[in-house]
Design an enzyme around this catalytic site. Sequence first.
Site, PDB file in Angstrom:
ATOM      1  N   TYR A  93       0.818  -1.224   0.000  1.00  0.00           N
ATOM      2  CA  TYR A  93       0.000   0.000   0.000  1.00  0.00           C
ATOM      3  C   TYR A  93       0.852   1.276   0.000  1.00  0.00           C
ATOM      4  O   TYR A  93       0.755   2.107  -0.912  1.00  0.00           O
ATOM      5  CB  TYR A  93      -0.922  -0.066   1.222  1.00  0.00           C
ATOM      6  CG  TYR A  93      -1.668   1.180   1.588  1.00  0.00           C
ATOM      7  CD1 TYR A  93      -2.385   1.923   0.641  1.00  0.00           C
ATOM      8  CD2 TYR A  93      -1.695   1.612   2.916  1.00  0.00           C
ATOM      9  CE1 TYR A  93      -3.098   3.060   1.006  1.00  0.00           C
ATOM     10  CE2 TYR A  93      -2.407   2.733   3.292  1.00  0.00           C
ATOM     11  CZ  TYR A  93      -3.106   3.463   2.333  1.00  0.00           C
ATOM     12  OH  TYR A  93      -3.805   4.573   2.705  1.00  0.00           O
ATOM     13  N   SER A 126       7.451   3.045  12.820  1.00  0.00           N
ATOM     14  CA  SER A 126       6.031   3.246  13.156  1.00  0.00           C
ATOM     15  C   SER A 126       5.914   4.008  14.466  1.00  0.00           C
ATOM     16  O   SER A 126       6.761   3.863  15.363  1.00  0.00           O
ATOM     17  CB  SER A 126       5.366   1.881  13.313  1.00  0.00           C
ATOM     18  OG  SER A 126       4.115   2.012  13.939  1.00  0.00           O
ATOM     19  N   TYR A 136       5.145  -7.089  16.711  1.00  0.00           N
ATOM     20  CA  TYR A 136       5.289  -6.196  15.559  1.00  0.00           C
ATOM     21  C   TYR A 136       6.044  -4.929  15.966  1.00  0.00           C
ATOM     22  O   TYR A 136       7.017  -4.524  15.319  1.00  0.00           O
ATOM     23  CB  TYR A 136       3.907  -5.839  14.995  1.00  0.00           C
ATOM     24  CG  TYR A 136       3.915  -4.616  14.126  1.00  0.00           C
ATOM     25  CD1 TYR A 136       4.427  -4.669  12.834  1.00  0.00           C
ATOM     26  CD2 TYR A 136       3.456  -3.387  14.600  1.00  0.00           C
ATOM     27  CE1 TYR A 136       4.464  -3.529  12.038  1.00  0.00           C
ATOM     28  CE2 TYR A 136       3.488  -2.254  13.816  1.00  0.00           C
ATOM     29  CZ  TYR A 136       4.000  -2.331  12.537  1.00  0.00           C
ATOM     30  OH  TYR A 136       4.044  -1.200  11.769  1.00  0.00           O
ATOM     31  N   LYS A 165       9.971  -3.174  14.977  1.00  0.00           N
ATOM     32  CA  LYS A 165      10.280  -1.810  14.540  1.00  0.00           C
ATOM     33  C   LYS A 165      11.322  -1.172  15.459  1.00  0.00           C
ATOM     34  O   LYS A 165      12.258  -0.512  15.005  1.00  0.00           O
ATOM     35  CB  LYS A 165       9.004  -0.956  14.499  1.00  0.00           C
ATOM     36  CG  LYS A 165       7.993  -1.431  13.461  1.00  0.00           C
ATOM     37  CD  LYS A 165       8.579  -1.398  12.044  1.00  0.00           C
ATOM     38  CE  LYS A 165       7.647  -1.927  11.006  1.00  0.00           C
ATOM     39  NZ  LYS A 165       8.264  -2.060   9.669  1.00  0.00           N
ATOM     40  N   ASP A 210      -4.976  -1.145  22.610  1.00  0.00           N
ATOM     41  CA  ASP A 210      -5.148   0.189  22.022  1.00  0.00           C
ATOM     42  C   ASP A 210      -4.830   1.279  23.045  1.00  0.00           C
ATOM     43  O   ASP A 210      -5.122   1.127  24.229  1.00  0.00           O
ATOM     44  CB  ASP A 210      -6.594   0.387  21.552  1.00  0.00           C
ATOM     45  CG  ASP A 210      -6.817  -0.134  20.140  1.00  0.00           C
ATOM     46  OD1 ASP A 210      -5.846  -0.602  19.514  1.00  0.00           O
ATOM     47  OD2 ASP A 210      -7.974  -0.069  19.667  1.00  0.00           O
TER      48      ASP A 210
HETATM   49  N1  UFG Z   1     -10.994   1.186  15.542  1.00  0.00           N
HETATM   50  C1  UFG Z   1     -12.340   0.930  15.732  1.00  0.00           C
HETATM   51  N2  UFG Z   1     -12.923  -0.041  14.977  1.00  0.00           N
HETATM   52  C2  UFG Z   1     -12.229  -0.772  14.046  1.00  0.00           C
HETATM   53  C3  UFG Z   1     -10.851  -0.496  13.857  1.00  0.00           C
HETATM   54  C4  UFG Z   1     -10.263   0.490  14.634  1.00  0.00           C
HETATM   55  O1  UFG Z   1     -12.986   1.560  16.565  1.00  0.00           O
HETATM   56  O2  UFG Z   1     -12.819  -1.647  13.402  1.00  0.00           O
HETATM   57  C5  UFG Z   1     -10.349   2.276  16.315  1.00  0.00           C
HETATM   58  C6  UFG Z   1      -9.206   1.829  17.190  1.00  0.00           C
HETATM   59  O3  UFG Z   1      -9.675   1.407  18.454  1.00  0.00           O
HETATM   60  C7  UFG Z   1      -8.371   3.118  17.244  1.00  0.00           C
HETATM   61  C8  UFG Z   1      -8.592   3.754  15.888  1.00  0.00           C
HETATM   62  O4  UFG Z   1      -9.801   3.179  15.389  1.00  0.00           O
HETATM   63  O5  UFG Z   1      -8.862   3.979  18.227  1.00  0.00           O
HETATM   64  C9  UFG Z   1      -7.489   3.483  14.885  1.00  0.00           C
HETATM   65  O6  UFG Z   1      -7.264   2.085  14.809  1.00  0.00           O
HETATM   66  P1  UFG Z   1      -6.377   1.432  13.643  1.00  0.00           P
HETATM   67  O7  UFG Z   1      -6.436  -0.053  13.829  1.00  0.00           O
HETATM   68  O8  UFG Z   1      -6.786   1.989  12.331  1.00  0.00           O
HETATM   69  O9  UFG Z   1      -4.927   2.011  13.927  1.00  0.00           O
HETATM   70  P2  UFG Z   1      -3.996   1.842  15.211  1.00  0.00           P
HETATM   71  O10 UFG Z   1      -3.685   3.222  15.672  1.00  0.00           O
HETATM   72  O11 UFG Z   1      -4.541   0.900  16.214  1.00  0.00           O
HETATM   73  O12 UFG Z   1      -2.754   1.096  14.563  1.00  0.00           O
HETATM   74  C10 UFG Z   1      -1.931   1.772  13.683  1.00  0.00           C
HETATM   75  C11 UFG Z   1      -1.233   0.805  12.730  1.00  0.00           C
HETATM   76  C12 UFG Z   1      -0.267  -0.058  13.472  1.00  0.00           C
HETATM   77  C13 UFG Z   1       0.618   0.733  14.349  1.00  0.00           C
HETATM   78  C14 UFG Z   1      -0.191   1.646  15.233  1.00  0.00           C
HETATM   79  C15 UFG Z   1       0.634   2.529  16.101  1.00  0.00           C
HETATM   80  O13 UFG Z   1      -2.184  -0.012  12.093  1.00  0.00           O
HETATM   81  O14 UFG Z   1       0.522  -0.754  12.536  1.00  0.00           O
HETATM   82  O15 UFG Z   1      -1.004   2.476  14.413  1.00  0.00           O
HETATM   83  O16 UFG Z   1       1.405   3.358  15.317  1.00  0.00           O
HETATM   84  F1  UFG Z   1       1.347  -0.085  15.126  1.00  0.00           F
END
Ligand code: UFG
Length: 347
Positions: free
Chosen positions: A15, A128, A152, A156, A298
């Site tokens: 991506y 990251s 993961y 990093k 999270d």
């Molecule tokens: N969320 C939801 N529902 C979903 C998916 C996510 O409510 O179906 C929320 C999560 O709880 C969070 C926000 O949306 O509050 C963002 O979640 P993501 O999964 O999109 O992203 P993250 O911040 O959890 O993770 C990202 C990258 C990881 C990295 C991380 C920290 O995907 O690779 O940021 O940098 F490790």
Amino acid sequence: MTDRPRILLTGAAGYIATHTWLALAEAGFDVLGVDNFANSSPKVLDRLAPLLGHAPRLEVLDVTQTDALQDLLRREPVQAAVHFAAYKAVGESTQKPLDYYRNNLMSLISVCEALRSQGCHRLVFSSSATVYGDPGVLPLREDAPTTSTNPYGATKLVGEQILRDLGVADPAWQTACLRYFNPVGAHPSGLIGEDPRGTPNNLMPYVAQVAVGRRERLQVFGNDYPTHDGTGVRDYIHVVDLANGHVAALRRLLEQPGSFTVNLGTGQGYSVLDVVRAYEAASGRPIPFDTVPRRPGDVAACWADPTHAHQLLGWQARHGLARMCEDSWRWQRLNPLGYDSPTPDTP
Ligand code: UFG
């Protein structure tokens, strides 16, 4: 043959890498892509071709196979590498830690060894914001404490350490660790974008699939965080801005000595509900959701201080949340099945 600087792009069909490929080509670099399609589709090459104006050059190769990579670089010497090839799912990494350590660390070591064997010592590394763990002080500066909370993230953190150690052992090395915040959106052409396999782990691709009717409802993971509306806050960054950050980092490595670590974020935090509303506005579709308990691991909130990247590289993010959602929606609407969709008409 070309006299443009040749750059090795590993994990080139992924991506962020495909968007970086375009940005590099637009900036005058000659890109040599490698990928083993472990988590990507060869169909992306047909989408890149009209955008590049020529067929992309991609070798199907697993970069942990150092000999094969060395052979390639002997034939096609490069001036630097942008190393994307890695596994990236936090949840999966807790289930398959050995796979993550093996793949992510072996690939980095292998790429460094192969570069060194042809006298090249320049590498841009995909790090990251996960290296900050649960942030103490926001916005996050690069000198904030780092930690790892899952395999993961550990790969990093260790990857960054490997590059620092390499620089100490041999000052010829110049490396850039780019700490990505939350990459979203797609190229404005609608030809390339994020195409997660199976159920998306990340928020925006999930929201996009709800908007297009592939999934019924979003689950919002927790509404009791200490944030403005109780849902998690993140620093979403348009993937085209992120791609341009790689070009800026690479230029700096090619033009000046030294290594560096920078945040690539916007400096602006948005909640899950902010994203849902912005996506509804961009798509004109409702995003029904249920609130469910927090997702383990999270954090409440995470956003960057992007000042260092601006000062060092002259780079800053340009696109806001509305544009991220518009471009994501165009990609999703034109390609409801990702790269398995028929190719849309080129703009
Ligand atoms: N969320 C939801 N529902 C979903 C998916 C996510 O409510 O179906 C929320 C999560 O709880 C969070 C926000 O949306 O509050 C963002 O979640 P993501 O999964 O999109 O992203 P993250 O911040 O959890 O993770 C990202 C990258 C990881 C990295 C991380 C920290 O995907 O690779 O940021 O940098 F490790």
